[in-house]
Design a protein around this motif. Structure first.
Motif, mmCIF file in Angstrom:
data_model
loop_
_atom_site.group_PDB
_atom_site.id
_atom_site.type_symbol
_atom_site.label_atom_id
_atom_site.label_comp_id
_atom_site.label_asym_id
_atom_site.label_seq_id
_atom_site.Cartn_x
_atom_site.Cartn_y
_atom_site.Cartn_z
ATOM 1 N N ASP A 115 35.804 43.355 122.791
ATOM 2 C CA ASP A 115 35.167 42.076 123.090
ATOM 3 C C ASP A 115 36.114 40.901 122.840
ATOM 4 N N ILE A 116 36.022 39.896 123.713
ATOM 5 C CA ILE A 116 36.758 38.641 123.555
ATOM 6 C C ILE A 116 35.733 37.518 123.474
ATOM 7 N N GLU A 117 35.685 36.838 122.331
ATOM 8 C CA GLU A 117 34.748 35.730 122.141
ATOM 9 C C GLU A 117 35.505 34.415 122.270
ATOM 10 N N VAL A 118 35.032 33.569 123.184
ATOM 11 C CA VAL A 118 35.719 32.319 123.497
ATOM 12 C C VAL A 118 34.784 31.146 123.272
ATOM 13 N N SER A 119 35.320 30.081 122.703
ATOM 14 C CA SER A 119 34.592 28.813 122.576
ATOM 15 C C SER A 119 35.146 27.868 123.645
ATOM 16 N N VAL A 120 34.288 27.434 124.560
ATOM 17 C CA VAL A 120 34.710 26.622 125.709
ATOM 18 C C VAL A 120 34.099 25.230 125.598
ATOM 19 N N GLY A 121 34.948 24.196 125.702
ATOM 20 C CA GLY A 121 34.466 22.822 125.711
ATOM 21 C C GLY A 121 34.383 22.290 127.130
ATOM 22 N N ILE A 122 33.252 21.623 127.453
ATOM 23 C CA ILE A 122 33.032 21.091 128.802
ATOM 24 C C ILE A 122 32.458 19.682 128.663
ATOM 25 N N SER A 123 33.076 18.717 129.355
ATOM 26 C CA SER A 123 32.599 17.337 129.284
ATOM 27 C C SER A 123 31.336 17.167 130.132
ATOM 28 N N VAL A 124 30.654 16.017 129.968
ATOM 29 C CA VAL A 124 29.412 15.796 130.721
ATOM 30 C C VAL A 124 29.669 15.696 132.216
ATOM 31 N N ASP A 125 30.913 15.369 132.608
ATOM 32 C CA ASP A 125 31.215 15.304 134.041
ATOM 33 C C ASP A 125 31.746 16.627 134.575
ATOM 34 N N GLY A 126 31.723 17.704 133.737
ATOM 35 C CA GLY A 126 32.068 19.044 134.222
ATOM 36 C C GLY A 126 33.500 19.461 134.029
ATOM 37 N N ALA A 127 34.322 18.634 133.363
ATOM 38 C CA ALA A 127 35.720 19.001 133.147
ATOM 39 C C ALA A 127 35.836 19.910 131.927
ATOM 40 N N THR A 128 36.699 20.901 132.015
ATOM 41 C CA THR A 128 36.956 21.777 130.873
ATOM 42 C C THR A 128 37.875 21.035 129.900
ATOM 43 N N THR A 129 37.409 20.844 128.668
ATOM 44 C CA THR A 129 38.185 20.065 127.694
ATOM 45 C C THR A 129 38.996 20.934 126.746
ATOM 46 N N GLY A 130 38.763 22.221 126.765
ATOM 47 C CA GLY A 130 39.550 23.110 125.919
ATOM 48 C C GLY A 130 38.891 24.457 125.736
ATOM 49 N N LEU A 131 39.677 25.437 125.267
ATOM 50 C CA LEU A 131 39.101 26.724 124.896
ATOM 51 C C LEU A 131 39.872 27.303 123.725
ATOM 52 N N GLU A 132 39.148 27.961 122.830
ATOM 53 C CA GLU A 132 39.737 28.628 121.672
ATOM 54 C C GLU A 132 39.101 29.997 121.523
ATOM 55 N N PHE A 133 39.870 30.922 120.946
ATOM 56 C CA PHE A 133 39.374 32.283 120.764
ATOM 57 C C PHE A 133 38.805 32.452 119.366
#
Length: 519
Positions: A430-448
């Motif tokens: 399994d790979i668990e990812v934390s994904v950040g998304i702004s209110v306008d739909g842009a990906t702001t970052g990801l961390e494992f």
């Protein structure tokens, strides 16, 4: 008679053929696969095999000279080991690697243990595993004409199917000597017809692997799938040319059958249930270690002797019970110790996990001042189509939404979201990812939060160069591009040699975007 006998080293084969004759017969049998590998991958693959063979012979010569031993390089065993080392490598490795592999095979696996007849495992496989562990990225970089692509085993593990005709003929990626199933079968049949080997080990190996796959692969009696599994990877190369090594395989007929079945079960277990698509090399080495015990229980009783006459049946049975008791005791103590350690450290582990999650939140939503539960996203997690652990009808593979949060600025206004997603399609689990998304739909970052991929391959997903491909882009979803050709905002360059990891991470990010877009 002077009362002394001269006993040579194993293999002790009742035959008029010499060791040299046998070794050169095996080399002849390997030629179809070796020549096809050169045809498939080019002249550079020939250089890899020639260097491996040269360094194997030179290593044996140098060691025997320095140790003041009889030089035996003319018996062909070192030449054969070098040829197998070269054939077990991708056609992209630097030329120092076959040299290193052959030196390791001859010096550390063969000669240090006493030379031919004394080594406890196949030297070429020992070298392959040594290189695979030490230089995973280089040993897993399969390419043709500079373009990387998945091997048949990778395709089978990911999709359950591959091009059987291409795999049988050898028009696929893989190591130099394993790609052409038909060339390996020609060589294997030649060895059986010439009585260099018997049918017992390769046939029992392949059949037991097929039975294991029928029972445990989840594909049932799917002939195309089973044939693809047999023809892919190093199974045929291992079954005919390395598992049958005279020194490290049983000599009794019953022992060969038991050994072949053990190989098939271990290969199935490692390949189908383990994190690695390939299992042949490790299965053979593990089985090599058990050969003395296999021979002990399958060796026929000498004429004129009663079974267990020397030690006594009761003495042997008591030894077995005592060994089992010791093993159970060790297992019990180890289990209690691990359980106690967990109870003592579980609170500390939970605190560390919370700290890691908080650090991930700050990284994926760098403009946020505080975080809170995202009620709309949490509710959506419960209502999105799901079946068999997948989300959105399997659109993103084996995806599970763990939780979702709102990212807020100093005034308490929501500026984005954080979605924690687990993909079950990673190569190492399994790979668990934390994904950040702004209110306008842009990906702001990801961390494992969790990742256990192969070092030098899948673990490169944690490097900024890969993660930053997703950041700052407003797209509906991302797609993978192999060979470094990504140009559009929604395109991600896949990691070379790590297609499972690249796909799992991209599916996790796409699932997070899907949740935010459809909440």
């Amino acid at each position: 008679m002077n009362g002394f006998f001269n006993v040579s080293s194993s293999p002790h084969v009742r035959s008029d053929e010499s060791t040299a004759t046998i070794m050169y017969e095996v080399i002849i049998a390997l030629l179809p696969a070796a020549l096809f590998g050169i045809y498939r991958f080019g002249a550079y693959s020939a250089a890899i095999m020639l260097i491996a063979m040269a360094f194997a012979v030179l290593s044996e010569y140098a060691f025997q000279k320095l140790a003041n031993q009889k030089v035996t390089i003319m018996d062909g065993s070192a030449l054969l080991t070098g040829m197998l080392v070269g054939m077990n490598m991708p056609a992209t490795v630097p030329l120092w690697m076959p040299a290193l592999g052959s030196v390791f095979a001859i010096i550390f696996v063969k000669q240090i243990f006493g030379g031919l007849g004394q080594n406890f495992m196949n030297p070429a496989l020992g070298a392959r595993c040594f290189l695979l562990i030490s230089f995973t990225g280089l040993m897993s970089d399969f390419a043709v004409d500079g373009m990387s692509s998945a091997t048949p085993l990778s395709d089978l593990a990911a999709t359950g199917k591959t091009d059987l005709a291409a795999t049988f003929l050898g028009l696929t990626n893989g190591v130099i000597g394993e790609v052409s199933a038909i060339a390996l079968l020609i060589g294997g049949i030649y060895l059986i017809v010439r009585k260099v080997i018997t049918w017992h080990i390769p046939v029992c190996y392949i059949l037991s692997f097929v039975v294991f796959a029928i029972i445990f692969s989840g594909k049932g009696f799917n002939c195309t799938y089973l044939a693809s599994e047999v023809c892919s990877g190093g199974l045929l190369l291992g079954a005919f040319f390395m598992a049958t090594d005279y020194v490290s395989s049983p000599i009794t007929e019953k022992g060969k059958i038991a050994y072949g079945i053990l190989l098939g079960v271990l290969t199935g277990l490692l390949r189908l249930k383990g994190s690695s698509a390939e299992g042949v090399s490790y299965a053979i080495i593990l089985s090599n270690l058990l050969v003395p015990q296999i021979e002990r229980f399958t060796m026929p009783t000498a004429f004129g002797f009663e079974p267990n006459a020397i030690e006594g049946k009761k003495g042997i049975e008591w030894k077995h019970y005592r060994s089992v008791g010791i093993l159970l005791g060790i297992t019990l103590v180890s289990g209690l110790a691990l359980g106690g350690a967990y109870q003592l450290t579980k609170d500390r582990i939970a605190q560390q996990e919370l700290a890691a999650e908080a650090a991930a939140f700050a990284s994926v939503a760098p403009d946020a001042d505080s975080f809170g539960e995202a009620e709309a996203l949490t509710a959506a997690i419960e209502t999105l189509p799901a079946a068999d652990g997948t989300v959105a009808d399997g659109k993103f593979g084996k995806i599970t939404y763990n939780d979702a949060y709102s990212a807020m600025d100093a005034s308490g206004e929501v500026i984005g979201y954080i979605v924690n997603v687990t993909s079950g399609d990673g190569f190492g689990g399994d790979i668990e990812v934390s994904v950040g998304i702004s209110v306008d739909g842009a990906t702001t970052g990801l961390e494992f939060l969790t990742i256990n991929e192969t070092a030098g391959l899948g673990m490169r997903a944690t490097e900024p160069e890969f993660k930053e491909q997703y950041v700052g882009k407003t797209v509906d979803s991302f797609s993978l591009v192999k060979g470094g050709g990504a140009s559009a905002d929604n395109e991600i360059n896949a990691l070379s040699g790590a297609s499972f990891t690249s796909t799992a991470v991209t599916n996790a990010v796409n699932a997070a975007l899907y949740l935010v877009q459809n909440a």
